[in-house]
Design a protein around this motif. Structure first.
Motif, PDB file in Angstrom:
ATOM      1  N   PRO A 163      15.303  27.048  -7.538  1.00  0.00           N
ATOM      2  CA  PRO A 163      14.245  26.771  -8.514  1.00  0.00           C
ATOM      3  C   PRO A 163      13.813  25.302  -8.472  1.00  0.00           C
ATOM      4  O   PRO A 163      14.655  24.396  -8.409  1.00  0.00           O
ATOM      5  N   GLY A 164      12.514  25.090  -8.482  1.00  0.00           N
ATOM      6  CA  GLY A 164      11.988  23.731  -8.425  1.00  0.00           C
ATOM      7  C   GLY A 164      11.864  23.179  -7.029  1.00  0.00           C
ATOM      8  O   GLY A 164      11.380  22.059  -6.846  1.00  0.00           O
ATOM      9  N   ARG A 165      12.310  23.936  -6.001  1.00  0.00           N
ATOM     10  CA  ARG A 165      12.230  23.502  -4.600  1.00  0.00           C
ATOM     11  C   ARG A 165      11.355  24.501  -3.849  1.00  0.00           C
ATOM     12  O   ARG A 165      11.800  25.186  -2.927  1.00  0.00           O
ATOM     13  N   GLY A 166      10.101  24.579  -4.230  1.00  0.00           N
ATOM     14  CA  GLY A 166       9.220  25.625  -3.727  1.00  0.00           C
ATOM     15  C   GLY A 166       8.833  25.508  -2.277  1.00  0.00           C
ATOM     16  O   GLY A 166       8.348  26.479  -1.690  1.00  0.00           O
ATOM     17  N   THR A 167       9.029  24.336  -1.651  1.00  0.00           N
ATOM     18  CA  THR A 167       8.667  24.190  -0.233  1.00  0.00           C
ATOM     19  C   THR A 167       9.882  24.198   0.691  1.00  0.00           C
ATOM     20  O   THR A 167       9.725  24.190   1.906  1.00  0.00           O
ATOM     21  N   ASP A 168      11.082  24.206   0.143  1.00  0.00           N
ATOM     22  CA  ASP A 168      12.288  24.249   0.969  1.00  0.00           C
ATOM     23  C   ASP A 168      12.446  25.634   1.607  1.00  0.00           C
ATOM     24  O   ASP A 168      12.047  26.649   1.032  1.00  0.00           O
ATOM     25  N   VAL A 169      13.056  25.664   2.795  1.00  0.00           N
ATOM     26  CA  VAL A 169      13.236  26.928   3.514  1.00  0.00           C
ATOM     27  C   VAL A 169      14.686  27.051   3.972  1.00  0.00           C
ATOM     28  O   VAL A 169      15.224  26.152   4.629  1.00  0.00           O
ATOM     29  N   LEU A 170      15.320  28.161   3.641  1.00  0.00           N
ATOM     30  CA  LEU A 170      16.655  28.509   4.136  1.00  0.00           C
ATOM     31  C   LEU A 170      16.498  29.561   5.220  1.00  0.00           C
ATOM     32  O   LEU A 170      15.840  30.586   4.998  1.00  0.00           O
ATOM     33  N   GLY A 171      17.078  29.327   6.398  1.00  0.00           N
ATOM     34  CA  GLY A 171      16.926  30.264   7.505  1.00  0.00           C
ATOM     35  C   GLY A 171      18.251  30.675   8.108  1.00  0.00           C
ATOM     36  O   GLY A 171      19.187  29.869   8.222  1.00  0.00           O
ATOM     37  N   LEU A 172      18.350  31.937   8.490  1.00  0.00           N
ATOM     38  CA  LEU A 172      19.522  32.475   9.182  1.00  0.00           C
ATOM     39  C   LEU A 172      19.027  33.357  10.318  1.00  0.00           C
ATOM     40  O   LEU A 172      18.153  34.208  10.114  1.00  0.00           O
ATOM     41  N   ALA A 173      19.560  33.147  11.523  1.00  0.00           N
ATOM     42  CA  ALA A 173      19.082  33.908  12.679  1.00  0.00           C
ATOM     43  C   ALA A 173      20.219  34.167  13.661  1.00  0.00           C
ATOM     44  O   ALA A 173      21.227  33.453  13.683  1.00  0.00           O
ATOM     45  N   VAL A 174      20.024  35.200  14.485  1.00  0.00           N
ATOM     46  CA  VAL A 174      20.965  35.555  15.550  1.00  0.00           C
ATOM     47  C   VAL A 174      20.169  35.750  16.829  1.00  0.00           C
ATOM     48  O   VAL A 174      19.116  36.402  16.821  1.00  0.00           O
ATOM     49  N   GLY A 175      20.642  35.184  17.945  1.00  0.00           N
ATOM     50  CA  GLY A 175      20.003  35.364  19.240  1.00  0.00           C
ATOM     51  C   GLY A 175      20.973  35.971  20.240  1.00  0.00           C
ATOM     52  O   GLY A 175      22.177  35.666  20.222  1.00  0.00           O
ATOM     53  N   TYR A 176      20.458  36.840  21.119  1.00  0.00           N
ATOM     54  CA  TYR A 176      21.279  37.528  22.116  1.00  0.00           C
ATOM     55  C   TYR A 176      20.602  37.416  23.478  1.00  0.00           C
ATOM     56  O   TYR A 176      19.428  37.767  23.625  1.00  0.00           O
ATOM     57  N   ALA A 177      21.326  36.897  24.463  1.00  0.00           N
ATOM     58  CA  ALA A 177      20.820  36.788  25.834  1.00  0.00           C
ATOM     59  C   ALA A 177      21.756  37.572  26.755  1.00  0.00           C
ATOM     60  O   ALA A 177      22.974  37.349  26.753  1.00  0.00           O
ATOM     61  N   GLU A 178      21.188  38.475  27.560  1.00  0.00           N
ATOM     62  CA  GLU A 178      21.984  39.334  28.447  1.00  0.00           C
ATOM     63  C   GLU A 178      21.844  38.874  29.893  1.00  0.00           C
ATOM     64  O   GLU A 178      20.723  38.762  30.409  1.00  0.00           O
ATOM     65  N   PHE A 222      17.327  40.074  29.711  1.00  0.00           N
ATOM     66  CA  PHE A 222      16.897  40.583  28.414  1.00  0.00           C
ATOM     67  C   PHE A 222      17.285  39.581  27.344  1.00  0.00           C
ATOM     68  O   PHE A 222      18.375  38.991  27.386  1.00  0.00           O
ATOM     69  N   TYR A 223      16.364  39.372  26.387  1.00  0.00           N
ATOM     70  CA  TYR A 223      16.646  38.455  25.285  1.00  0.00           C
ATOM     71  C   TYR A 223      16.087  39.028  23.997  1.00  0.00           C
ATOM     72  O   TYR A 223      15.004  39.629  23.981  1.00  0.00           O
ATOM     73  N   ALA A 224      16.815  38.856  22.914  1.00  0.00           N
ATOM     74  CA  ALA A 224      16.327  39.281  21.603  1.00  0.00           C
ATOM     75  C   ALA A 224      16.879  38.348  20.543  1.00  0.00           C
ATOM     76  O   ALA A 224      18.013  37.851  20.653  1.00  0.00           O
ATOM     77  N   ASP A 225      16.066  38.062  19.554  1.00  0.00           N
ATOM     78  CA  ASP A 225      16.566  37.342  18.389  1.00  0.00           C
ATOM     79  C   ASP A 225      15.841  37.832  17.153  1.00  0.00           C
ATOM     80  O   ASP A 225      14.783  38.460  17.215  1.00  0.00           O
ATOM     81  N   GLY A 226      16.447  37.570  16.021  1.00  0.00           N
ATOM     82  CA  GLY A 226      15.860  37.984  14.760  1.00  0.00           C
ATOM     83  C   GLY A 226      16.511  37.229  13.633  1.00  0.00           C
ATOM     84  O   GLY A 226      17.580  36.628  13.788  1.00  0.00           O
ATOM     85  N   GLY A 227      15.841  37.229  12.495  1.00  0.00           N
ATOM     86  CA  GLY A 227      16.407  36.508  11.385  1.00  0.00           C
ATOM     87  C   GLY A 227      15.548  36.572  10.147  1.00  0.00           C
ATOM     88  O   GLY A 227      14.564  37.326  10.067  1.00  0.00           O
ATOM     89  N   ALA A 228      15.945  35.776   9.169  1.00  0.00           N
ATOM     90  CA  ALA A 228      15.277  35.749   7.878  1.00  0.00           C
ATOM     91  C   ALA A 228      15.104  34.306   7.438  1.00  0.00           C
ATOM     92  O   ALA A 228      15.943  33.441   7.726  1.00  0.00           O
ATOM     93  N   THR A 269      20.171  27.168   8.939  1.00  0.00           N
ATOM     94  CA  THR A 269      19.442  25.912   8.786  1.00  0.00           C
ATOM     95  C   THR A 269      18.789  25.852   7.414  1.00  0.00           C
ATOM     96  O   THR A 269      18.535  26.883   6.783  1.00  0.00           O
ATOM     97  N   TYR A 270      18.519  24.622   6.965  1.00  0.00           N
ATOM     98  CA  TYR A 270      17.840  24.419   5.681  1.00  0.00           C
ATOM     99  C   TYR A 270      16.861  23.265   5.832  1.00  0.00           C
ATOM    100  O   TYR A 270      17.238  22.160   6.235  1.00  0.00           O
ATOM    101  N   VAL A 271      15.596  23.532   5.526  1.00  0.00           N
ATOM    102  CA  VAL A 271      14.553  22.516   5.582  1.00  0.00           C
ATOM    103  C   VAL A 271      14.299  22.030   4.156  1.00  0.00           C
ATOM    104  O   VAL A 271      13.882  22.816   3.299  1.00  0.00           O
ATOM    105  N   ALA A 272      14.569  20.758   3.923  1.00  0.00           N
ATOM    106  CA  ALA A 272      14.421  20.194   2.578  1.00  0.00           C
ATOM    107  C   ALA A 272      13.353  19.105   2.587  1.00  0.00           C
ATOM    108  O   ALA A 272      13.443  18.152   3.374  1.00  0.00           O
ATOM    109  N   GLU A 273      12.366  19.254   1.714  1.00  0.00           N
ATOM    110  CA  GLU A 273      11.326  18.228   1.589  1.00  0.00           C
ATOM    111  C   GLU A 273      11.831  17.152   0.629  1.00  0.00           C
ATOM    112  O   GLU A 273      12.048  17.420  -0.557  1.00  0.00           O
ATOM    113  N   ILE A 274      12.031  15.930   1.148  1.00  0.00           N
ATOM    114  CA  ILE A 274      12.547  14.855   0.306  1.00  0.00           C
ATOM    115  C   ILE A 274      11.422  14.048  -0.322  1.00  0.00           C
ATOM    116  O   ILE A 274      11.638  13.348  -1.317  1.00  0.00           O
TER     117      ILE A 274
END
Length: 227
Positions: free
Chosen positions: A151-166, A138-144, A198-203
Motif C-alpha cells: 500500500p502506498g507503493r503503486g509503482t513498485d513491482v515484485l517479480g518472480l520467474a522461472v526459465g528452462y533451457a534444454e 528449446f527454451y521456455a520461461d514464465g512468471g508473474a 526481483t523487486y523494482v522500487a521507485e525511490i
C-alpha cells in the motif's frame, strides 16, 4: 496489430576467423556481412489497450529468426563420424543457415479496483531451434509480476520467474560418445533451470533501485564439477 522486421549483420567481425571476434572488431563498427545476415520478424497482437477498455490488457507475439551464415554441427564431423571419435577429422559438419521460432504471451489477469496499472500480470515465452546446430534447442520461461503490492507503493513491482533451457539431442549424443570412446564416466548435459526473484522500487520520480536474486540449477546444463 503490429508487424516488426529487421536485418542485422550476422557477424560484425566478418565471419569465422582466427582469434577472438571482439578483438578482430574492437571498435564494434565493422558491420561486415561476410558472416551472413541475421533477420528477425515479429507479429504482435494487443488487446484492451485503452484506459476505458472493457477487459484487461494483454499482448501476444509470434516471431521467427533466420541467419544465413554457416553453423557447426554439435555432434558430427564433415565425414559423418562423431566428433568425439578418435577417428574423427575434428572438422564439424557445416550447416547452411539457422533459424528459430518463438511465441510470447503477456497478460494482466487481475487489477486492483480504481487503478489503471496496479495488479497481477503473467507472462509465458517459448522458443525452439534445430538441435543439430544449436547447443540450446528449446527454451521456455514464465512468471508473474505484481505492481503496487505494498500500500502506498503503486509503482513498485515484485517479480518472480522461472526459465528452462534444454540442451539439444546432438550435444547430448556428443557427450555420450565422448564417454564411450574415452571410457571416462561423466555427466551428460541435459538442461539448465534458473529461478529469479526481483523487486523494482521507485525511490524518487524517475529513479529506481532493483535488487535481484537468481539461483541456477544444473549450471551449463549439468557440466562436470571442476573440483
Amino acid at each position: 496489430l503490429t508487424i516488426l522486421a529487421a536485418v542485422f549483420s550476422g557477424d560484425p567481425a566478418g565471419g569465422p576467423g582466427p582469434g577472438d571476434p571482439q578483438e578482430r572488431n574492437p571498435s564494434g563498427t565493422t558491420f561486415s556481412f561476410e558472416g551472413g545476415a541475421f533477420s528477425m520478424a515479429e507479429a504482435q497482437y494487443a488487446i484492451n489497450q485503452g484506459p476505458h477498455a472493457a477487459g484487461l490488457p494483454g499482448v501476444y507475439k509470434l516471431g521467427a529468426l533466420y541467419h544465413s551464415g554457416t553453423f557447426d554441427d554439435q555432434h558430427l564431423d564433415n565425414q559423418g563420424r562423431s566428433l568425439a571419435s578418435p577417428f574423427s577429422t575434428g572438422v564439424p559438419h557445416r550447416h547452411g543457415g539457422d533459424f528459430a521460432v518463438y511465441g510470447i504471451a503477456d497478460q494482466t489477469v487481475w487489477r486492483e479496483e480504481g487503478t489503471e496499472t496496479e495488479g497481477l500480470n503473467l507472462f509465458l515465452r517459448v522458443g525452439g531451434a534445430p538441435f543439430d546446430r544449436n547447443l540450446i534447442g528449446f527454451y521456455a520461461d514464465g512468471g508473474a509480476a505484481y505492481t503496487g503490492l505494498i500500500p502506498g507503493r503503486g509503482t513498485d513491482v515484485l517479480g518472480l520467474a522461472v526459465g528452462y533451457a534444454e540442451i539439444g539431442d546432438s550435444a547430448r549424443e556428443f557427450d555420450r560418445d565422448a564417454q564411450a570412446f574415452s571410457g571416462i564416466k561423466g555427466p551428460v548435459r541435459d538442461h539448465e533451470v534458473v529461478i529469479e526473484l526481483t523487486y523494482v522500487a521507485e525511490i524518487m520520480p524517475g529513479c529506481t533501485i532493483q535488487p535481484d536474486l537468481q539461483y541456477v540449477f544444473n549450471p551449463g546444463g549439468n557440466v562436470p564439477d571442476p573440483s
